[in-house]
Design a protein around this motif. Structure first.
Motif, PDB file in Angstrom:
ATOM      1  N   SER A 212      50.868   5.424 -21.176  1.00  0.00           N
ATOM      2  CA  SER A 212      50.492   5.867 -22.316  1.00  0.00           C
ATOM      3  C   SER A 212      49.571   7.023 -22.193  1.00  0.00           C
ATOM      4  O   SER A 212      49.281   7.652 -21.079  1.00  0.00           O
ATOM      5  CB  SER A 212      49.135   4.777 -22.496  1.00  0.00           C
ATOM      6  N   GLY A 213      49.624   7.651 -23.436  1.00  0.00           N
ATOM      7  CA  GLY A 213      49.165   9.065 -23.472  1.00  0.00           C
ATOM      8  C   GLY A 213      47.508   9.156 -23.617  1.00  0.00           C
ATOM      9  O   GLY A 213      47.014   9.934 -23.800  1.00  0.00           O
ATOM     10  N   ASP A 214      47.055   7.700 -23.566  1.00  0.00           N
ATOM     11  CA  ASP A 214      45.502   7.785 -23.800  1.00  0.00           C
ATOM     12  C   ASP A 214      44.624   7.864 -22.441  1.00  0.00           C
ATOM     13  O   ASP A 214      43.556   8.079 -22.308  1.00  0.00           O
ATOM     14  CB  ASP A 214      44.947   6.409 -24.116  1.00  0.00           C
TER      15      ASP A 214
ATOM     16  N   PHE B  76      39.727  -0.333 -23.821  1.00  0.00           N
ATOM     17  CA  PHE B  76      39.867  -0.719 -25.180  1.00  0.00           C
ATOM     18  C   PHE B  76      38.452  -0.834 -25.948  1.00  0.00           C
ATOM     19  O   PHE B  76      38.548  -0.404 -27.093  1.00  0.00           O
ATOM     20  CB  PHE B  76      40.282  -2.247 -24.762  1.00  0.00           C
ATOM     21  N   ILE B  77      37.454  -1.049 -25.374  1.00  0.00           N
ATOM     22  CA  ILE B  77      36.027  -0.871 -25.916  1.00  0.00           C
ATOM     23  C   ILE B  77      35.854   0.531 -26.432  1.00  0.00           C
ATOM     24  O   ILE B  77      35.361   0.779 -27.586  1.00  0.00           O
ATOM     25  CB  ILE B  77      34.985  -1.419 -25.005  1.00  0.00           C
ATOM     26  N   ARG B  78      36.058   1.652 -25.650  1.00  0.00           N
ATOM     27  CA  ARG B  78      35.815   2.885 -26.021  1.00  0.00           C
ATOM     28  C   ARG B  78      36.707   3.185 -27.254  1.00  0.00           C
ATOM     29  O   ARG B  78      36.466   4.149 -28.061  1.00  0.00           O
ATOM     30  CB  ARG B  78      36.173   3.856 -24.778  1.00  0.00           C
ATOM     31  N   LYS B  79      38.100   2.580 -27.235  1.00  0.00           N
ATOM     32  CA  LYS B  79      38.932   3.126 -28.230  1.00  0.00           C
ATOM     33  C   LYS B  79      38.405   2.397 -29.527  1.00  0.00           C
ATOM     34  O   LYS B  79      38.548   3.081 -30.643  1.00  0.00           O
ATOM     35  CB  LYS B  79      40.309   2.477 -27.916  1.00  0.00           C
ATOM     36  N   LEU B  80      38.047   1.090 -29.523  1.00  0.00           N
ATOM     37  CA  LEU B  80      37.417   0.283 -30.690  1.00  0.00           C
ATOM     38  C   LEU B  80      36.091   1.247 -31.337  1.00  0.00           C
ATOM     39  O   LEU B  80      36.348   1.388 -32.479  1.00  0.00           O
ATOM     40  CB  LEU B  80      36.988  -0.797 -30.251  1.00  0.00           C
TER      41      LEU B  80
END
Length: 151
Positions: A126-128, A133-137
């Motif tokens: 993935s490019g992330d 998940f929490i940080r993205k949210l």
């Protein structure tokens, strides 16, 4: 005392014999390939898929592209002691059909005709990076603009 020594020798000999018998190679056959007599009943250019199934049985697998053929596969495996099972013999019978479903050709292939196909395990990254998940949210909370809702 002489009876105990001979009994001990016989017991030890029996133990060695059982241990050696346990190390014998074991052979197993998997799959099914029709015999030559059964194949003599199939007439190329005349028989169809249905008659082939009636004469020699349902195949192990069939062609996935345009239902090109029937494939009967039989393998003989040898297991010896603690070693991993080894393929000793393999036979593939390929019955191909034309577009009308009539037998076109019958071919046999052996283990010597095969090729080793290396399997590659490809993983899509993935490019992330390593964002959780929490940080993205919670990263999207400050990115909302009220003007976007009214225009």
């Amino acid at each position: 005392m002489q009876g105990i020594g001979s009994t001990l020798r016989i017991g030890l000999g029996a133990l060695v014999f059982v241990a050696m018998a346990g190390c014998a190679a074991q052979y197993r056959t998997h799959g099914y390939v029709p015999t030559e007599d059964e194949l003599q009943q199939i007439v190329p250019g005349v028989d169809t898929r249905g008659t082939v199934e009636d004469l020699v049985g349902v195949p192990s697998t069939s062609g996935t592209l345009n239902e090109s053929g029937f494939y009967y596969v039989e393998s003989e495996m040898r297991t010896f002691a603690w070693r991993r099972p080894e393929v000793v013999d393999r036979e593939v019978l390929a019955i191909t059909f034309d577009t009308a479903g009539v037998v076109e050709n019958i071919e046999r292939y052996g283990l010597q005709d095969g090729q080793v196909v290396p399997l590659a395990r490809r993983v899509t990254e993935s490019g992330d990076g390593d964002l959780s998940f929490i940080r993205k949210l919670f990263g999207n909370i400050g990115g909302i603009n009220a003007a976007d809702f009214f225009n």
